[in-house]
Design an enzyme around this catalytic site. Structure first.
Site, mmCIF file in Angstrom:
data_model
loop_
_atom_site.group_PDB
_atom_site.id
_atom_site.type_symbol
_atom_site.label_atom_id
_atom_site.label_comp_id
_atom_site.label_asym_id
_atom_site.label_seq_id
_atom_site.Cartn_x
_atom_site.Cartn_y
_atom_site.Cartn_z
ATOM 1 N N PHE A 118 -11.335 -6.850 14.416
ATOM 2 C CA PHE A 118 -10.296 -7.347 13.517
ATOM 3 C C PHE A 118 -10.006 -6.309 12.426
ATOM 4 O O PHE A 118 -10.916 -5.820 11.769
ATOM 5 C CB PHE A 118 -10.749 -8.667 12.876
ATOM 6 C CG PHE A 118 -9.759 -9.203 11.889
ATOM 7 C CD1 PHE A 118 -8.477 -9.569 12.302
ATOM 8 C CD2 PHE A 118 -10.081 -9.311 10.548
ATOM 9 C CE1 PHE A 118 -7.542 -10.047 11.392
ATOM 10 C CE2 PHE A 118 -9.150 -9.790 9.629
ATOM 11 C CZ PHE A 118 -7.881 -10.156 10.051
ATOM 12 N N GLN A 119 -8.758 -5.986 12.258
ATOM 13 C CA GLN A 119 -8.287 -5.007 11.264
ATOM 14 C C GLN A 119 -8.919 -3.644 11.431
ATOM 15 O O GLN A 119 -9.189 -2.938 10.471
ATOM 16 C CB GLN A 119 -8.475 -5.539 9.839
ATOM 17 C CG GLN A 119 -7.595 -6.753 9.590
ATOM 18 C CD GLN A 119 -7.436 -7.105 8.134
ATOM 19 O OE1 GLN A 119 -8.333 -6.885 7.328
ATOM 20 N NE2 GLN A 119 -6.271 -7.657 7.784
ATOM 21 N N GLU A 179 0.809 -1.221 0.000
ATOM 22 C CA GLU A 179 0.000 0.000 0.000
ATOM 23 C C GLU A 179 0.845 1.275 0.000
ATOM 24 O O GLU A 179 0.429 2.309 -0.521
ATOM 25 C CB GLU A 179 -0.975 0.027 1.183
ATOM 26 C CG GLU A 179 -2.104 -0.985 1.076
ATOM 27 C CD GLU A 179 -1.747 -2.342 1.656
ATOM 28 O OE1 GLU A 179 -0.552 -2.580 1.975
ATOM 29 O OE2 GLU A 179 -2.666 -3.179 1.798
ATOM 30 N N MET A 229 24.413 8.805 1.932
ATOM 31 C CA MET A 229 24.302 10.112 2.567
ATOM 32 C C MET A 229 24.608 10.041 4.060
ATOM 33 O O MET A 229 25.238 10.929 4.624
ATOM 34 C CB MET A 229 22.903 10.699 2.331
ATOM 35 C CG MET A 229 22.761 12.127 2.821
ATOM 36 S SD MET A 229 23.963 13.239 2.070
ATOM 37 C CE MET A 229 23.003 13.891 0.709
ATOM 38 N N LYS A 259 -17.381 -0.631 6.275
ATOM 39 C CA LYS A 259 -17.772 -1.628 5.281
ATOM 40 C C LYS A 259 -19.275 -1.657 5.025
ATOM 41 O O LYS A 259 -19.725 -1.757 3.881
ATOM 42 C CB LYS A 259 -17.300 -3.018 5.718
ATOM 43 C CG LYS A 259 -17.704 -4.083 4.715
ATOM 44 C CD LYS A 259 -17.012 -5.410 4.943
ATOM 45 C CE LYS A 259 -17.453 -6.373 3.840
ATOM 46 N NZ LYS A 259 -16.754 -7.647 3.892
#
Ligand SMILES: Cc1ncc(C[n+]2csc(CCOP(=O)(O)OP(=O)(O)O)c2C)c(N)n1
Lengths: 169, 555
Positions: free
Chosen positions: B111-112, B49, B470, B161
């Site tokens: 959940f999630q 993602e 760097m 959802k």
């Protein structure tokens, strides 16, 4: 220097978090913050007392203005305004000292709102100076509990902190 | 009640003109993906993602359109966070859409479940947690409006959802009504007059142009102004491309790794005309010694930028292009002066050079110069972060806006490859490079698979020094060469890695191989990973140590 801001915000969930988060993230110090709805149920009003010099205040105002939910900000510090704060204070009050406490309550035009066996609960409203003075006077009796709302303000006379519907178009 | 929330979402996106989404599916967005299955919108399946957010960002920077990314709740949403923060810091218009657990499960550590509006509060321009399916069109309308106007930035929409399943009628609002959001587009006339007066009085003017010039599409006006008043033009890193670097008045980038002549010019100027810049610490060095003799004009659409880091003598709040158009009407043709001569002398005396020996180890600067030469400066250059980024900024001569795509404010390693993919999607047919380090490229290398799947012929040019270069440079200069955990000798074989993804891999170790390899990569219709094995301990110079004064540079 302490500044008092009158802030109109959208009455959306999360608006308080957005404002509070902004203050902590940018390192601005809030002295007090009070919030409630206005005559328009879609708009809430916050009174924020913030400590800082002119530069800090300019940033506070500009950063607040960037929040989409913030509609209007007015720094009323230099204006004529009425300010009030509500305090509830529960003090130790043996029968021997009750008379003395009630006298103090009278002098400040506060009210006794509850009596316990060993305590008195007092309600006081007023500007910050008065609220501080009552607290100081009652301290010797023993303060069990104290809660303050933070101050709210309103400009005097024909001046308003209002959202002007016309500004929308 | 004709449409599901998911369908309403897609219809609203189409109404906004969205034809491209970068995303990754999951439980909370199953209904949205089901609707995507029937939609004309092109969905690009990334492999992480973070890649979706950076690709949307790169797409937005390359095209000027609002980038859109989509992820599921919980880990999908939190994986977007770095990409959202990156877009926020660099004022990139983006709408991030996240699935959320069902409304009845919210707040129960389901959940999630992750409080993504809370997590992203400080890194979004605004955010929404949708409460009712009927609000969706209005929220999407507002989100795109907020993301793309004023000072652009990311807006997040979190959709539980059940609301993607719930049904409602669909109608898309024509107008947004936001009481608290009214950007100022036109500069204050009197302030613009003051600026014109200051320009007329200035003897050593310098223009300092930033990303705001590119965002507002003011590059033509900037050129007009510069040529009219004969002022040299320096840029911030995000301002690269706002002014053609091949122009005689160009000074290139200022700041920590700016050219000496650019830093000298700003330091000795008596008027700094700053346009769409935020005076970041990497650009200004020590603020109290920044342009000490200059009056500062500061043009910016975000009032909060004015006076935030640097005092502004003449602030002008407004859109850069609008303000420049008005300013140009009020200024006189300038004359060549000693100031211009002095700057030309500095440019001759302190060029941004590169000493590549014919038979020696490859110099990273040389590779960048060759990329510029082979593409004739006409390519989209994304970068990772570190030395690779600075060498790209210094040695590629950008002549157009929206061709330099680099993570400025956040400095996000792993940005370049997905951003290059997004840019290629937005501008198919153009040559796209990701100038990368061997460290950074490994942070989102999985996106090679995305490039291969969608036949996006991006070219990744790894300046491979087998170091976190760097950081190693700072250790060399400021930590007595104690190279604590910056050695990357243990690295994959990038040629084989490219091949494993079905891309092309080319290793380049010699000077004579550079140009043919680049030509081969550009010609190839596949994504190509070029592994340039370069001098290990090369440093980026000039350098102003952190918090130092701009005109006191190392190297
Ligand atoms: C996500 C992230 N982690 C850490 C850093 C700190 N950092 C800045 S530059 C750099 C080294 C980059 O190494 P490499 O990608 O090999 O590029 P080089 O500097 O060698 O060109 C690191 C670790 C960062 N910018 N971003």
């Amino acid at each position: 220097m302490r500044h008092t801001l009158a802030v109109l915000v959208e009455n959306n969930p999360g608006v308080l978090t957005r404002v509070a988060g902004l203050f902590s993230r940018r390192g601005f110090n809030i002295d007090s913050l009070s919030v409630g709805r206005t005559q328009n149920s879609a708009i809430s009003r916050m009174t924020i007392v913030v400590e800082g010099d002119d530069l800090i205040l300019e940033q506070v105002t500009k950063q607040l203005n960037k929040l989409i939910d913030v509609i209007k900000i007015q720094d009323v510090t230099q204006d004529e305004y009425v300010d009030r704060e509500l305090m509830l204070i529960k003090v130790d009050a043996d029968p021997a000292v009750r008379g003395e406490i009630m006298q103090i309550v009278d002098i400040f035009r506060a009210r006794i709102v509850d009596i316990g066996r060993k305590t008195l609960t007092i309600e006081a409203t007023g500007d910050e100076g008065k609220i501080n003075a009552i607290e100081k006077s009652l301290r010797p009796f023993g303060i069990r509990e104290l809660v303050r709302t933070g101050k709210i303000v309103m400009l005097r006379g024909h001046k308003f902190t209002a959202y002007n519907q016309k500004e929308e178009d | 009640m004709n449409f599901s929330g998911a369908q309403i979402l897609l219809k609203s996106l189409e109404a906004e003109g969205v034809d491209t989404i970068f995303g990754y599916p999951g439980g909370s967005v199953l209904d949205i993906y089901d609707a995507i299955f029937d939609s004309d919108i092109n969905h690009y399946l990334v492999r992480h993602e973070q890649g979706a957010a950076h690709a949307a960002d790169g797409y937005a920077r390359a095209t000027g359109k609002t980038g859109v990314c989509l992820a599921t709740s919980g880990p999908g949403a939190t994986n977007l966070v770095t990409g959202i923060a990156n877009a926020y810091m660099d004022s990139v218009p983006m709408v991030a859409i996240t699935g959320q657990v069902g409304s009845h499960l919210l707040g129960k550590d389901s959940f999630q479940e992750a409080d993504i509006t809370g997590i992203t509060l400080p890194i979004t321009k605004h955010s929404y947690l949708v409460k009712d399916v009927s609000e969706l069109p209005r929220i999407i309308k507002e989100a795109f409006h907020i993301a793309s106007t004023g000072r652009p930035g990311p807006v997040l929409i979190d959709i539980p959802k059940d609301l993607t399943v719930a049904r409602a009628d669909y109608s898309y609002p024509e107008k947004v009504r936001l009481k608290g959001y009214k950007p100022t587009f036109h500069g204050h006339k009197e302030q613009i007059n003051q600026a014109a007066k200051a320009i007329a009085e200035a003897r050593r003017p310098v223009i300092f142009a930033g990303g705001g010039v590119i965002i507002s599409g003011a590059h033509e006006e900037l050129k007009q102004l510069a040529e009219l008043i004969l002022a040299p033009v320096a840029t911030s890193m995000l301002g690269i491309g706002s002014f053609p670097e091949t122009h005689p008045l160009a000074l290139g980038m200022i700041g920590m790794h700016g050219a000496k002549y650019a830093n000298y010019a700003v330091t000795e100027s008596d008027l700094l005309i700053s346009i769409g810049v935020r005076f970041a610490d990497r650009a200004t060095g020590k603020v109290s010694a920044f342009a000490p003799d200059a009056k500062i004009i500061h043009i910016d659409i975000d009032p909060a930028e004015i006076g935030k880091n640097v005092r502004a003598d003449i602030p002008i709040v407004g859109d850069a292009r609008n303000v420049l158009v008005e300013l140009i009407e009020r200024v006189q043709q300038g004359m060549a002066t000693e100031w211009q001569e002095k700057i030309q002398e500095w440019k001759k005396e302190f060029p941004l050079g590169c000493d590549q020996a014919e038979e020696g180890t490859l110099k990273p600067q040389y590779v960048v110069k060759q990329i510029c030469e082979v593409t004739q400066g006409d390519a989209i250059i994304a970068t990772e972060v570190g030395q690779n980024q600075m060498w790209a900024a210094q040695h590629f001569n950008f002549s157009k806006p929206r061709n330099f795509i680099s993570s400025g404010g956040l400095g996000t390693m792993g940005f370049g490859l997905p951003a290059a993919i997004g840019a290629q999607v937005g501008r198919p047919g153009e040559t796209v490079f990701d100038i990368a380090g061997d460290g950074s490229i490994q942070m989102n290398v999985q996106e090679m698979m995305t490039a291969v799947q969608y036949e996006l012929p991006v070219n990744v040019a790894i300046l491979n020094n087998h170091f976190l270069g760097m950081v190693r440079q700072w250790q060399e200069l400021f930590y007595k060469r104690r190279y604590s955990h910056t050695d990357l000798t243990c690295s994959p074989d990038f040629v084989k890695l490219a091949e494993a993804y079905g891309a092309e891999g080319i290793r380049v170790t010699k000077v004579a191989e550079v140009k043919p390899a680049l030509e081969q990569a550009i010609k190839s219709s596949k994504p190509v990973m070029l592994d340039f094995v370069v001098e290990r301990e090369e440093c980026v110079f000039p350098m102003v140590p952190a918090g130092g004064v701009l005109n006191k540079m190392l190297g």
